[in-house]
Scaffold this motif. Structure first.
Motif, PDB file in Angstrom:
ATOM      1  N   VAL A  50      33.122  30.677  33.513  1.00  0.00           N
ATOM      2  CA  VAL A  50      34.357  30.217  32.869  1.00  0.00           C
ATOM      3  C   VAL A  50      34.636  31.036  31.607  1.00  0.00           C
ATOM      4  O   VAL A  50      35.778  31.444  31.353  1.00  0.00           O
ATOM      5  CB  VAL A  50      34.254  28.709  32.523  1.00  0.00           C
ATOM      6  N   LEU A  51      33.603  31.320  30.837  1.00  0.00           N
ATOM      7  CA  LEU A  51      33.787  32.114  29.613  1.00  0.00           C
ATOM      8  C   LEU A  51      34.326  33.499  29.938  1.00  0.00           C
ATOM      9  O   LEU A  51      35.207  34.009  29.250  1.00  0.00           O
ATOM     10  CB  LEU A  51      32.468  32.209  28.839  1.00  0.00           C
ATOM     11  N   LYS A  52      33.796  34.097  30.996  1.00  0.00           N
ATOM     12  CA  LYS A  52      34.290  35.439  31.367  1.00  0.00           C
ATOM     13  C   LYS A  52      35.748  35.349  31.805  1.00  0.00           C
ATOM     14  O   LYS A  52      36.568  36.192  31.450  1.00  0.00           O
ATOM     15  CB  LYS A  52      33.421  36.029  32.485  1.00  0.00           C
ATOM     16  N   GLU A  53      36.078  34.291  32.560  1.00  0.00           N
ATOM     17  CA  GLU A  53      37.467  34.117  33.004  1.00  0.00           C
ATOM     18  C   GLU A  53      38.414  33.954  31.809  1.00  0.00           C
ATOM     19  O   GLU A  53      39.562  34.382  31.847  1.00  0.00           O
ATOM     20  CB  GLU A  53      37.583  32.887  33.914  1.00  0.00           C
ATOM     21  N   LEU A 178      28.492  23.581  30.177  1.00  0.00           N
ATOM     22  CA  LEU A 178      29.825  23.542  30.798  1.00  0.00           C
ATOM     23  C   LEU A 178      30.725  22.535  30.076  1.00  0.00           C
ATOM     24  O   LEU A 178      31.878  22.842  29.748  1.00  0.00           O
ATOM     25  CB  LEU A 178      29.721  23.214  32.299  1.00  0.00           C
ATOM     26  N   ASP A 179      30.199  21.343  29.797  1.00  0.00           N
ATOM     27  CA  ASP A 179      30.976  20.342  29.060  1.00  0.00           C
ATOM     28  C   ASP A 179      31.394  20.905  27.702  1.00  0.00           C
ATOM     29  O   ASP A 179      32.522  20.694  27.251  1.00  0.00           O
ATOM     30  CB  ASP A 179      30.153  19.065  28.848  1.00  0.00           C
ATOM     31  N   ALA A 180      30.451  21.590  27.050  1.00  0.00           N
ATOM     32  CA  ALA A 180      30.739  22.154  25.722  1.00  0.00           C
ATOM     33  C   ALA A 180      31.855  23.184  25.807  1.00  0.00           C
ATOM     34  O   ALA A 180      32.837  23.133  25.052  1.00  0.00           O
ATOM     35  CB  ALA A 180      29.470  22.786  25.136  1.00  0.00           C
ATOM     36  N   VAL A 181      31.740  24.103  26.752  1.00  0.00           N
ATOM     37  CA  VAL A 181      32.718  25.192  26.869  1.00  0.00           C
ATOM     38  C   VAL A 181      34.101  24.636  27.226  1.00  0.00           C
ATOM     39  O   VAL A 181      35.106  25.041  26.649  1.00  0.00           O
ATOM     40  CB  VAL A 181      32.234  26.217  27.926  1.00  0.00           C
ATOM     41  N   LEU A 182      34.146  23.682  28.155  1.00  0.00           N
ATOM     42  CA  LEU A 182      35.434  23.129  28.564  1.00  0.00           C
ATOM     43  C   LEU A 182      36.102  22.385  27.410  1.00  0.00           C
ATOM     44  O   LEU A 182      37.326  22.357  27.297  1.00  0.00           O
ATOM     45  CB  LEU A 182      35.280  22.214  29.778  1.00  0.00           C
ATOM     46  N   SER A 183      35.283  21.814  26.533  1.00  0.00           N
ATOM     47  CA  SER A 183      35.836  21.069  25.418  1.00  0.00           C
ATOM     48  C   SER A 183      36.241  21.993  24.254  1.00  0.00           C
ATOM     49  O   SER A 183      37.365  21.921  23.764  1.00  0.00           O
ATOM     50  CB  SER A 183      34.820  20.045  24.934  1.00  0.00           C
ATOM     51  N   ILE A 184      35.336  22.868  23.838  1.00  0.00           N
ATOM     52  CA  ILE A 184      35.616  23.642  22.611  1.00  0.00           C
ATOM     53  C   ILE A 184      36.435  24.901  22.880  1.00  0.00           C
ATOM     54  O   ILE A 184      37.070  25.410  21.969  1.00  0.00           O
ATOM     55  CB  ILE A 184      34.311  24.003  21.849  1.00  0.00           C
ATOM     56  N   CYS A 185      36.391  25.418  24.089  1.00  0.00           N
ATOM     57  CA  CYS A 185      37.142  26.643  24.391  1.00  0.00           C
ATOM     58  C   CYS A 185      38.378  26.331  25.226  1.00  0.00           C
ATOM     59  O   CYS A 185      38.979  27.217  25.821  1.00  0.00           O
ATOM     60  CB  CYS A 185      36.276  27.660  25.129  1.00  0.00           C
ATOM     61  N   GLY A 186      38.748  25.060  25.303  1.00  0.00           N
ATOM     62  CA  GLY A 186      39.861  24.645  26.149  1.00  0.00           C
ATOM     63  C   GLY A 186      41.176  25.269  25.716  1.00  0.00           C
ATOM     64  O   GLY A 186      42.075  25.491  26.486  1.00  0.00           O
TER      65      GLY A 186
END
Ligand SMILES: [Zn+2]
Length: 186
Positions: A50-53, A178-186
């Motif tokens: 997800v981060l790369k996307e 994953l939860d962290a990335v979806l929340s903070i990088c949303g």
């Protein structure tokens, strides 16, 4: 301080700092000592894709005192590093850089977290603005290093950790990367 760069230039302007053990893979009380002991969290590998996307460059910042404690050989140290890079690429992600401290606490080095030195070194290399950049770790030493560097901090809940301990850290706590990335990088 050991600095590994996949490239001296990032593709975009967005970055995230990640601790390794306990974030990418299960931690062990007797240290993660070789690649065979690296049990990757599937959600963490999803998060890296997800981060790369999202075009967010990933920089790993990790204390590895097992090296200077004599528990991790340099061959195994680089075997873990290469294995991590490979697993992340296989999952569709990418590691831009990794910074490691090999020292024991009693060596009083400048790089070991909670020192912000490794984060600040990466900020200089890539022109990263700390105040716009998250650091996700699993210990208060990660939170402390992030705060001292001027970064935004979040934490992954460690196995068996109580709600009180999570609340005490004073930063957002997530059940996995994953939860962290979806929340903070949303
Ligand atoms: Zn160090």
């Amino acid at each position: 301080m050991i600095v590994w760069l996949d490239s001296p230039e990032a593709q975009g302007r967005n970055f995230i700092f990640l601790d390794r053990d306990g974030v990418f893979n299960e931690n062990r009380p007797d240290y993660v000592k070789n690649f065979q002991e690296m049990k990757f969290h599937p959600e963490a590998l999803d998060a890296l894709r997800v981060l790369k996307e999202k075009n967010i460059s990933v920089i790993v910042v990790s204390n590895q005192s097992g090296v200077n404690r004599g528990l991790i050989s340099w061959d195994d140290f680089w075997g873990m590093h290469d294995g991590m890079v490979r697993e992340v690429e296989k999952a569709g992600g990418r590691i831009l850089a990794a910074l490691y401290c090999p020292h024991r606490p009693d060596e009083n080095c400048e790089c070991r977290k909670p020192s912000p030195a490794m984060i600040l070194a990466a900020c200089r290399i890539y022109g990263i603005i700390p105040a716009a950049t998250w650091f996700v770790g699993d210990y208060d030493s990660d939170v402390e290093a992030a705060k001292q560097a001027g970064c935004l901090a979040a934490r992954i809940r460690r196995p068996g950790e109580s709600d009180e301990d999570c609340a005490r850290s004073g930063v957002p706590v997530f059940s996995n990367l994953l939860d962290a990335v979806l929340s903070i990088c949303g």
